[in-house]
Design an enzyme around this catalytic site. Structure first.
Site, PDB file in Angstrom:
ATOM      1  CE  LYS A   1      19.015 -12.783 -32.882  1.00  0.00           C
ATOM      2  NZ  LYS A   1      19.784 -11.691 -33.513  1.00  0.00           N
TER       3      LYS A   1
ATOM      4  CD  GLU B   1       7.956 -10.134 -37.022  1.00  0.00           C
ATOM      5  OE1 GLU B   1       8.961 -10.542 -37.632  1.00  0.00           O
ATOM      6  OE2 GLU B   1       7.653  -8.928 -36.947  1.00  0.00           O
TER       7      GLU B   1
ATOM      8  CG  ASP C   1      17.294  -8.719 -32.423  1.00  0.00           C
ATOM      9  OD1 ASP C   1      18.150  -9.476 -32.900  1.00  0.00           O
ATOM     10  OD2 ASP C   1      17.573  -7.778 -31.690  1.00  0.00           O
TER      11      ASP C   1
HETATM   12  P1  IMP Z   1      13.500  -6.125 -34.024  1.00  0.00           P
HETATM   13  O1  IMP Z   1      12.630  -4.920 -34.298  1.00  0.00           O
HETATM   14  O2  IMP Z   1      14.802  -5.733 -33.369  1.00  0.00           O
HETATM   15  O3  IMP Z   1      12.792  -7.202 -33.244  1.00  0.00           O
HETATM   16  O4  IMP Z   1      13.960  -6.679 -35.444  1.00  0.00           O
HETATM   17  C1  IMP Z   1      13.252  -7.601 -36.152  1.00  0.00           C
HETATM   18  C2  IMP Z   1      13.811  -7.818 -37.531  1.00  0.00           C
HETATM   19  O5  IMP Z   1      15.227  -7.637 -37.598  1.00  0.00           O
HETATM   20  C3  IMP Z   1      13.561  -9.240 -37.952  1.00  0.00           C
HETATM   21  O6  IMP Z   1      12.295  -9.385 -38.546  1.00  0.00           O
HETATM   22  C4  IMP Z   1      14.716  -9.501 -38.905  1.00  0.00           C
HETATM   23  O7  IMP Z   1      14.370  -9.083 -40.196  1.00  0.00           O
HETATM   24  C5  IMP Z   1      15.846  -8.645 -38.373  1.00  0.00           C
HETATM   25  N1  IMP Z   1      16.769  -9.441 -37.523  1.00  0.00           N
HETATM   26  C6  IMP Z   1      16.855  -9.457 -36.187  1.00  0.00           C
HETATM   27  N2  IMP Z   1      17.799 -10.314 -35.743  1.00  0.00           N
HETATM   28  C7  IMP Z   1      18.328 -10.870 -36.862  1.00  0.00           C
HETATM   29  C8  IMP Z   1      19.357 -11.881 -37.073  1.00  0.00           C
HETATM   30  O8  IMP Z   1      19.976 -12.446 -36.160  1.00  0.00           O
HETATM   31  N3  IMP Z   1      19.598 -12.192 -38.386  1.00  0.00           N
HETATM   32  C9  IMP Z   1      18.963 -11.614 -39.430  1.00  0.00           C
HETATM   33  N4  IMP Z   1      17.993 -10.687 -39.265  1.00  0.00           N
HETATM   34  C10 IMP Z   1      17.678 -10.315 -37.994  1.00  0.00           C
END
Ligand code: IMP
Length: 189
Positions: A135, A103, A107
Site C-alpha cells: 500500500k 511478505e 503497509d
Molecule cells: P506494517 O508493519 O504496517 O507494514 O504491517 C504489516 C502487517 O500488518 C502485515 O504483514 C499484515 O499482517 C498486517 N496488515 C497490514 N495491512 C493489512 C490489511 O489491509 N489487512 C490485513 N492485514 C494487514
C-alpha cells in the site's frame, strides 16, 4: 472457501486467485534469474505470509530452503508500532547465505524495517524482500522491496493469508473488507 461465501462481507475483489498465481509466476522467473547458482533461504513471518511462501516456493525451479519466524508487535495487536518481539526465531543460521524475506503485505513498513535490521545483524550474504501486496499511500518508513506483486489502494484487505481477527485468511483471492464488518475505522490504520 470460495469468495462467494463471504460476498456480503466484502465490497470489492481486487485480485482473483488466477491473477495472483499469474503474477507470482512472473516474480518467480525474476527470482530464478537473480539467484542462479546461489544458496537461498526463503523466510516468511507467520502467519499471513504462509500462502505466498507456499505458492512461491512451489513455482521456483531451484532448491528453495524455507524457514519461519513469528513476531508480535508491542501495543495493539492490529496496529503496527515497529517495536517487535521475536516469538519464534529462525531454525537456520543465515550468516553467509542469501536471504529472501517473503511478505504478504507492506503497509506502514515498520515491521519489515525492524526485521531487516534484525536479520542484517546476523551477517547474511544478502537480504531482499518479495511482497505480494503493497500500500504505497500507507508507507511510514521507506523500505527497499525488490519484488512487488501488486500495489493496492489504502484499504483494509483480506484473503490470500491476510486476516481480520483471524478470519478470511483462507479466502483465495484478495478483497476489500466491508467497513460494516469492523465498525468503520480501518483496523490497521
Ligand atoms: P506494517 O508493519 O504496517 O507494514 O504491517 C504489516 C502487517 O500488518 C502485515 O504483514 C499484515 O499482517 C498486517 N496488515 C497490514 N495491512 C493489512 C490489511 O489491509 N489487512 C490485513 N492485514 C494487514
Amino acid at each position: 472457501m470460495e469468495l462467494r461465501d463471504v460476498e456480503s462481507d466484502i465490497t470489492e475483489i481486487l485480485f482473483s486467485e488466477e491473477q495472483i498465481q499469474g503474477r507470482l509466476a512472473e516474480l518467480a522467473r525474476e527470482i530464478e534469474r537473480d539467484y542462479e547458482g546461489k544458496d537461498v533461504l526463503i523466510i516468511a513471518v507467520l502467519k499471513g505470509a504462509v500462502m505466498v511462501l507456499s505458492d512461491l516456493v512451489r513455482e521456483l525451479k531451484f532448491h528453495a530452503h524455507i524457514d519461519f519466524m513469528a513476531v508480535s508487535s508491542y501495543g495493539s495487536s492490529t496496529k503496527s508500532s515497529g517495536v517487535v518481539r521475536i516469538v519464534k526465531d529462525l531454525d537456520a543460521e543465515i550468516a553467509g547465505r542469501h536471504v529472501l524475506i517473503v511478505e504478504d503485505i507492506i503497509d506502514s513498513g515498520l515491521t519489515l524495517n525492524w526485521l531487516i535490521g534484525n536479520l542484517e545483524s546476523r551477517g547474511p550474504a544478502s537480504i531482499e524482500v518479495v511482497a505480494m501486496f503493497r500500500k504505497p499511500e500507507a508507507i511510514k518508513e521507506p523500505v527497499d522491496v525488490k519484488y512487488v506483486g501488486y500495489d493496492i489502494p489504502n484499504a483494509f484487505v483480506v484473503g490470500y493469508g491476510l486476516d481480520y481477527n483471524e478470519d478470511y485468511r483462507n479466502v483465495r483471492g484478495l478483497a476489500v473488507l466491508s467497513p460494516h464488518v469492523y465498525g468503520g475505522e480501518d483496523p490497521h490504520a
